[in-house]
Design an enzyme around this catalytic site. Structure first.
Site, PDB file in Angstrom:
ATOM      1  N   GLU A  55     -16.220 -10.428   0.734  1.00  0.00           N
ATOM      2  CA  GLU A  55     -17.561 -10.857   0.023  1.00  0.00           C
ATOM      3  C   GLU A  55     -18.046 -12.361   0.074  1.00  0.00           C
ATOM      4  O   GLU A  55     -19.275 -12.452   0.016  1.00  0.00           O
ATOM      5  CB  GLU A  55     -17.009 -10.517  -1.535  1.00  0.00           C
ATOM      6  CG  GLU A  55     -18.322 -10.231  -2.292  1.00  0.00           C
ATOM      7  CD  GLU A  55     -17.992  -9.801  -3.740  1.00  0.00           C
ATOM      8  OE1 GLU A  55     -17.895  -8.728  -4.018  1.00  0.00           O
ATOM      9  OE2 GLU A  55     -17.655 -10.516  -4.628  1.00  0.00           O
ATOM     10  N   HIS A  94       5.269   2.224  10.226  1.00  0.00           N
ATOM     11  CA  HIS A  94       5.063   3.675  10.592  1.00  0.00           C
ATOM     12  C   HIS A  94       3.914   4.284  10.425  1.00  0.00           C
ATOM     13  O   HIS A  94       3.705   5.505  10.019  1.00  0.00           O
ATOM     14  CB  HIS A  94       6.438   4.285   9.481  1.00  0.00           C
ATOM     15  CG  HIS A  94       7.788   3.696   9.821  1.00  0.00           C
ATOM     16  ND1 HIS A  94       8.675   4.441  10.651  1.00  0.00           N
ATOM     17  CD2 HIS A  94       8.332   2.664   9.083  1.00  0.00           C
ATOM     18  CE1 HIS A  94       9.661   3.579  10.463  1.00  0.00           C
ATOM     19  NE2 HIS A  94       9.568   2.614   9.835  1.00  0.00           N
ATOM     20  N   LYS A 105     -26.247  -3.298  -6.810  1.00  0.00           N
ATOM     21  CA  LYS A 105     -26.427  -3.243  -8.303  1.00  0.00           C
ATOM     22  C   LYS A 105     -27.851  -2.899  -8.758  1.00  0.00           C
ATOM     23  O   LYS A 105     -27.750  -2.063  -9.521  1.00  0.00           O
ATOM     24  CB  LYS A 105     -26.023  -4.654  -9.023  1.00  0.00           C
ATOM     25  CG  LYS A 105     -24.350  -4.879  -8.831  1.00  0.00           C
ATOM     26  CD  LYS A 105     -24.193  -6.461  -9.316  1.00  0.00           C
ATOM     27  CE  LYS A 105     -22.887  -6.869  -9.381  1.00  0.00           C
ATOM     28  NZ  LYS A 105     -22.717  -8.172  -9.980  1.00  0.00           N
TER      29      LYS A 105
END
Length: 465
Positions: A291, A320, A434
């Protein structure tokens, strides 16, 4: 002391043309002196408020008074927050409390409360949690600096209604707002309804707020020694006051990652703790790094579209699943290992089946030895294949070391912003999302955004299978 071992980031260790030329790092030293001076200026002027948190003694007094008083009346503490209002708290809880903290009985928790963090609005999760939790025994800490975060405020409205339905006027005692000291809807509600509050300094952004009341209050409530967290941050702060790049761990971390990305084509930056207790530090770091540094526009107004991509892995688990890619895939990654030098606990591996080759060699060793060996083996495998990697080592995972680590990474983020030429404190891309949410959901003042969304070109049916 926290150390940064960057041997395997450098060309002499990796061989051939892979890795950073040490001479290039030295060249960057002069630019770093200028960056450091500018950061120090901005710090003194109060622009970089997170620097001041390590010395906020009055706030710590306030937090401890609440935690040792009202806070201990509850069996459960629930943080309602998202992003920087949640990730730091999760990292602190999981690093510095028992991994099964919320499942321990009262004696096992030394009568400190359980700590839950609700950092999403998935209705299945919220509904299930509210069915399970006893509201009368629960404190809800609503964390939002602006009070306008749609996810957190939706959670608050649901909890507020449930508390009042069960407790009538007593609901106030079960709420605590961590928010701006003067502005925002939570501040207004707190003043109007008599709800307790703690401040988030106006000059501290969410992703830099872990060592503010955002992270310290939940930590103190569950018995984490918050003064030691801040002591570790202060110690790291002193180490990072030097303008000599090769002696400044935060500066080095930022410079190495920057050079790897911009000059060596390695924009994917993996953080891989070899410690379950540090796994959520990597989650917290992902937000901080992404960010802060992923930006379209530079400080000079140019379109630059820069930013590294932080990735989380866990040793030895992801040996793995991901390490195959890291060892043999594209040369577009750096790996930062997080390790603990002296774990507080270890488990002996029994010497059974000594005549079975696949089992016998393990006997007499410990799980700690195995984990350390797996890290060293992965580190060496990467080095042999010319893959850049470095190690941040904590002496032990305790409050002082964790405070130092978090502060190091925050300072590194500010330095990296300067190297990339972007503002590490804003997030315009997040703001766009937003605003669209507000418009679509019908928030007053965002009607045009909602109308524009409704009038957008429809998706084509033939492009959905």
């Amino acid at each position: 002391m926290i150390t940064l071992d960057y041997n395997n980031m450098l060309r002499p260790r990796l061989g051939g043309e892979r890795g950073i030329d040490p001479a290039r790092l030295q060249e960057l030293g002069e630019r770093f002196r200028e960056i450091h001076a500018d950061v120090e200026r901005r710090r003194e002027e109060g622009e970089l408020g997170f620097y001041q948190l390590a010395n906020a003694g009055e706030l710590v007094d306030q937090i401890e008074a609440f935690a040792n008083g009202v806070g201990q009346a509850f069996e459960n503490v629930v943080v309602l927050g998202i992003g920087g209002s949640a990730l730091g708290t999760i990292a602190l809880r999981n690093a510095l409390r028992d991994p099964y903290w919320n499942e321990l009985d009262d004696d096992g928790r030394e009568f400190f409360p359980r700590l839950f963090v609700l950092d999403n609005v998935d209705p299945a999760t919220i509904a299930a949690f509210l069915r399970r939790v006893e509201l009368r025994r629960t404190l809800f800490n609503v964390v939002s600096k602006s009070g306008g975060t749609a996810e957190t405020m939706s959670q608050f409205l649901i909890v507020r209604e449930a508390l009042e339905a069960e407790l009538n006027e007593g609901y106030r005692r079960h709420l605590l707002f961590t928010t701006d000291p003067e502005r925002g809807v939570l501040r207004q509600l707190a003043d109007a309804e008599g709800i307790s509050t703690l401040p988030i300094p106006p000059n501290v952004g969410g992703r830099f707020s872990v060592l503010s009341a955002v992270g310290l209050l939940p930590a103190a409530l569950v018995g984490i020694p918050v003064r030691e967290l801040l002591e570790g941050a202060r110690e790291m702060d002193e180490r990072c006051r030097t303008d000599e790049l090769t002696r400044n761990p935060a500066g080095l971390f930022a410079a190495l990652q920057f050079l790897a990305d911009r000059e060596l084509g390695a924009p994917i930056q993996v953080m891989m703790p070899y410690s379950d207790r540090l796994r959520d530090v990597a989650d917290w770091f992902r937000q901080l790094w992404a960010e802060s540094l992923g930006k379209q526009t530079s400080l000079t107004g140019e379109e630059v579209f820069v930013g590294p991509t932080p990735v989380k892995a866990l040793g030895a688990t992801d040996q793995h699943s991901q390490v195959q890619l890291y060892v043999e895939g594209p040369f577009d990654k750096t790996i930062t290992f997080l390790v603990e030098q002296n774990p507080a606990e270890d488990v002996q591996i029994p010497s059974l089946y000594g005549d079975v080759g696949e089992l016998g060699y393990l006997g007499g060793h410990t799980l700690g030895e195995l984990l350390r060996t797996e890290k060293e083996a992965t580190e060496e495998a990467l080095r042999q294949r010319g893959r850049m990697n470095m190690t941040l080592e904590l002496p032990t995972v305790d409050a002082r070391a964790v405070g130092g680590l978090l502060h190091l990474l925050q300072i590194a983020t500010v330095y990296a912003g300067a190297l990339y030429g972007v503002d590490p404190l804003d997030q315009p891309g997040v703001e766009l999302g937003k605003q669209l949410t507000y418009g679509i959901m019908g928030r007053q003042g965002f009607e045009q955004v909602g109308a524009d969304f409704a009038a957008r070109e429809e998706k084509r049916r033939e492009w959905t299978v």
